[in-house]
Enzyme design. Structure first.
Site, short mmCIF file in Angstrom:
data_model
loop_
_atom_site.label_atom_id
_atom_site.label_comp_id
_atom_site.label_asym_id
_atom_site.label_seq_id
_atom_site.Cartn_x
_atom_site.Cartn_y
_atom_site.Cartn_z
N GLU A 165 12.52 20.32 87.26
CA GLU A 165 12.47 18.85 87.68
C GLU A 165 10.89 18.62 88.51
OE1 GLU A 165 17.39 18.46 88.22
OE2 GLU A 165 16.17 18.57 90.06
N GLU A 362 21.04 21.83 83.46
CA GLU A 362 21.70 21.86 84.45
C GLU A 362 22.71 20.51 84.21
OE1 GLU A 362 20.04 21.38 88.39
OE2 GLU A 362 18.67 22.77 88.03
#
Length: 463
Positions: A165, A362
């Site tokens: 991320e 995720e």
């Protein structure tokens, strides 16, 4: 109703070194920004809990891997701590090499494939003092760290990721206060983004140079599809720009090897163009990824922005948040639950990005005060998590049936872990961690549910 997933599908969970390992400043590890920030401003951390111990995996990794095997997980993503492997950025720490080799070998010996990420928001303090990702030096320092990791562990680990991320440390650290150094400067944020993506490409280049047999390298991106408030032109433009900044700026660069022309034009118009060097463009073109990890939690809903001064001081110049009145909310985390988003992202990757291989790296549901859901035996009855995962997997299965090249699903996370400024306020794991009882791990109901799913490779949906 039953839904069969492809043969060899990866069922697992995700975590990170700084959120699980603990042992923050022992055995040669140097401070990260989190260690130092906690030292400087402990009052900002929930309940005064810092990164010193987290989930104690550094000392309990064998037990954790044994529990993964008991759950029949066949894969697990975590990260290496840059500050543990190269405490000063140059010297390899033998205790770190020993720990990670033991940890990764333990996974392989128990049928759990390690997928290892290099950076999960844990900037070394020695590099932050030199400017962190704002400094061009960070690009080569990261590439060197990546090369060392590939050389030390490439015989064990075959799937690698560079960043988790990257949008988060850019946005939260340089357009907000949730990450150090708490800067609010759009131009500096753009430079951080550029260096981050260049560091990624240089790490891919190092991966190719090392030449890991059967190795693959990717990146983990949080992809929240942007939905416009309406069909009105201004709202549609807002969605276009949100998508351009938050998704295409990363996806186009790492998969196609170039920055979107529309983004380049906007940065030039607003005097935001980052400092680049000759030869950079070729580095991006030559070092695209083998696969993608996609973190999906919630969509991004936007509408036309309010008038603002030129030049832009943030993405809010181009779009602003829209509070959709029909949304379903996780009341504990405050995030929208929208399963369709996982399908839409899957189709986007299929149609716009060469149907590249990808996996859900995720997805999960954070819930506070889970002790409210203990049964008489002290087990968390997290039916809400089972429902959340079931609904998302249903949409993911549909995407696979429609041709999306998805090879796995990892939930955040295997066991409850420390979360940046929020410590253990929200719990995400298949296993509960008891902070008051030597970090004891206790299976939640969802762990038994996932064990059956992993063993059968089949999602059973109640009628």
């Amino acid at each position: 109703m039953e839904k069969q997933f492809p043969k060899g599908f990866l069922w697992g969970a995700a975590a990170s070194a700084p959120q699980t390992e603990g042992a923050a400043l022992i055995d040669g590890k140097s401070p990260s920004t989190w260690d130092k920030w906690f030292e400087l401003e402990p009052e900002l951390f929930y309940n005064g809990v810092g990164p010193e111990h987290t989930s104690n995996t550094y000392h309990m990794y064998k037990e954790d891997v044994h529990l993964m095997k008991e759950m029949s997980l066949n894969s697990y993503r975590t990260s290496i701590a840059w500050t543990r492997l190269l405490p000063d950025g140059e010297t390899v720490n033998p205790k770190a090499v020993e720990f990670y080799r033991n940890y990764f070998n333990e996974m392989v010996a128990n049928g759990v494939e390690p997928i290892i990420n290099l950076f999960h928001f844990d900037m070394p303090w020695w590099l932050m003092e030199k400017g962190g990702w704002e400094a061009r030096e960070s690009v080569d320092k990261f590439a060197y760290y990546a090369k060392v990791a590939f050389e030390q562990f490439g015989d064990i680990v075959k799937k690698w990721a560079t960043f988790n991320e990257p949008l988060v440390h850019i946005e939260c650290g340089y357009m907000g206060d949730a990450h150090y150094p708490k800067v609010h400067d759009f131009k500096r944020a753009i430079q951080v983004a550029y260096h981050t993506l260049l560091a990624h490409a240089k790490a891919v280049e190092a991966f190719k140079e090392v030449g890991i047999e059967d190795g693959e390298i990717g990146i983990i991106l949080n992809l929240s599809p942007a939905y416009a408030k309406s069909e009105e032109e201004a709202d549609q433009a807002a969605a276009f720009h949100a998508d351009l900044f938050y998704i295409r700026s990363f996806l186009d660069t790492v998969v196609k090897g170039y920055f979107p022309e529309e983004l380049i034009a906007i940065l030039k118009e607003h005097q935001l163009t980052p400092v680049v060097e000759e030869g950079d463009r070729q580095i991006f073109e030559d070092n695209t990824v083998d696969f993608l990890g996609v973190n999906y939690y919630q969509p991004l809903r936007v509408q036309a922005p309010l008038p603002q001064e030129f030049p832009a001081k943030g993405v809010g110049y181009f779009s602003r948040y829209y509070d959709w009145p029909d949304k379903v909310i996780n009341p504990h985390r405050g995030w929208e639950i929208y399963e369709q988003g996982i399908y839409d992202i899957a189709m986007r990757v299929k149609e716009d990005y060469h149907n590249i291989k990808w996996f859900i790296s995720e997805n999960g549901m954070g819930v506070s005060e889970e002790e409210r859901f203990f049964d008489e035996n002290g087990q968390v009855q997290d039916d809400y998590r089972i429902e959340f995962v079931t609904n998302h997997l249903t949409k993911l299965h549909q995407a696979i049936e429609d041709g999306s090249n998805c090879f796995g699903y990892h939930m955040w996370t295997f066991l409850d872990c420390w979360s940046w400024l929020n410590a253990y306020k929200n719990r995400y794991g298949y296993y509960r961690v008891d902070l008051d009882d030597a970090f004891k791990r206790t299976a939640k109901k969802s762990s038994h549910w996932m064990k059956e799913l992993s063993e059968t490779n089949r999602l059973v949906i109640p009628d």
